[in-house]
Design a protein around this motif. Sequence first.
Motif, mmCIF file in Angstrom:
data_model
loop_
_atom_site.group_PDB
_atom_site.id
_atom_site.type_symbol
_atom_site.label_atom_id
_atom_site.label_comp_id
_atom_site.label_asym_id
_atom_site.label_seq_id
_atom_site.Cartn_x
_atom_site.Cartn_y
_atom_site.Cartn_z
ATOM 1 N N ASP A 36 -42.779 24.442 15.274
ATOM 2 C CA ASP A 36 -42.804 24.008 16.663
ATOM 3 C C ASP A 36 -43.882 22.929 16.830
ATOM 4 O O ASP A 36 -45.043 23.155 16.490
ATOM 5 N N ARG A 37 -43.503 21.759 17.323
ATOM 6 C CA ARG A 37 -44.451 20.630 17.387
ATOM 7 C C ARG A 37 -45.663 20.906 18.263
ATOM 8 O O ARG A 37 -46.768 20.474 17.942
ATOM 9 N N GLU A 38 -45.477 21.599 19.361
ATOM 10 C CA GLU A 38 -46.616 21.907 20.225
ATOM 11 C C GLU A 38 -47.617 22.805 19.489
ATOM 12 O O GLU A 38 -48.821 22.560 19.522
ATOM 13 N N THR A 39 -47.096 23.829 18.820
ATOM 14 C CA THR A 39 -47.962 24.732 18.052
ATOM 15 C C THR A 39 -48.632 23.976 16.907
ATOM 16 O O THR A 39 -49.823 24.153 16.647
ATOM 17 N N GLU A 43 -52.553 23.406 16.136
ATOM 18 C CA GLU A 43 -53.093 23.798 14.830
ATOM 19 C C GLU A 43 -53.825 22.635 14.159
ATOM 20 O O GLU A 43 -54.856 22.826 13.530
ATOM 21 N N LEU A 44 -53.321 21.430 14.330
ATOM 22 C CA LEU A 44 -53.927 20.264 13.698
ATOM 23 C C LEU A 44 -55.242 19.853 14.345
ATOM 24 O O LEU A 44 -55.960 19.018 13.797
ATOM 25 N N LEU A 50 -56.473 22.902 3.159
ATOM 26 C CA LEU A 50 -55.212 22.730 2.457
ATOM 27 C C LEU A 50 -54.065 23.050 3.404
ATOM 28 O O LEU A 50 -54.159 23.982 4.205
ATOM 29 N N TYR A 51 -52.990 22.274 3.294
ATOM 30 C CA TYR A 51 -51.765 22.536 4.047
ATOM 31 C C TYR A 51 -50.657 22.838 3.044
ATOM 32 O O TYR A 51 -50.465 22.075 2.093
ATOM 33 N N VAL A 52 -49.941 23.949 3.247
ATOM 34 C CA VAL A 52 -48.812 24.321 2.402
ATOM 35 C C VAL A 52 -47.575 24.295 3.297
ATOM 36 O O VAL A 52 -47.486 25.066 4.258
ATOM 37 N N ILE A 53 -46.643 23.403 3.003
ATOM 38 C CA ILE A 53 -45.507 23.138 3.892
ATOM 39 C C ILE A 53 -44.194 23.421 3.182
ATOM 40 O O ILE A 53 -43.968 22.944 2.069
ATOM 41 N N GLU A 68 -48.343 13.193 10.731
ATOM 42 C CA GLU A 68 -49.429 13.569 11.646
ATOM 43 C C GLU A 68 -50.715 13.867 10.873
ATOM 44 O O GLU A 68 -51.800 13.470 11.307
ATOM 45 N N ILE A 69 -50.598 14.558 9.767
ATOM 46 C CA ILE A 69 -51.788 14.848 8.950
ATOM 47 C C ILE A 69 -52.425 13.536 8.496
ATOM 48 O O ILE A 69 -53.645 13.376 8.558
ATOM 49 N N ALA A 70 -51.605 12.585 8.060
ATOM 50 C CA ALA A 70 -52.121 11.276 7.636
ATOM 51 C C ALA A 70 -52.692 10.502 8.819
ATOM 52 O O ALA A 70 -53.774 9.916 8.724
#
Length: 86
Positions: A36-39, A43-44, A50-53, A68-70
């Motif tokens: 969910d983009r809002e969540t 979170e960001l 570390l991000y595990v996707i 978004e992370i970049a």
Amino acid sequence: MAKPNVVTVTTNRPVLRHVTRALVSAGLRVRECGFDRETLSTELEQAADLYVIDGDEQFLAADWLLREIARRDLGKKVIVFAAADA
């Protein structure tokens, strides 16, 4: 010493369970998040070590998340996992 923070992004419960169990047993602190983009935006706001996707589940959302992370310059430590098409 503080435990490293890891954010796992998937809504696949079995994947989440296995990844979380492995990371926690390695001594990492895990935060779980869906696509969910809002969540995700909330979170960001807290950078993780570390991000595990899960790249298989919702590839367009995973693409947005990577961008978004970049864009937010949250670090370069990202793992994206996906199964190969058979």
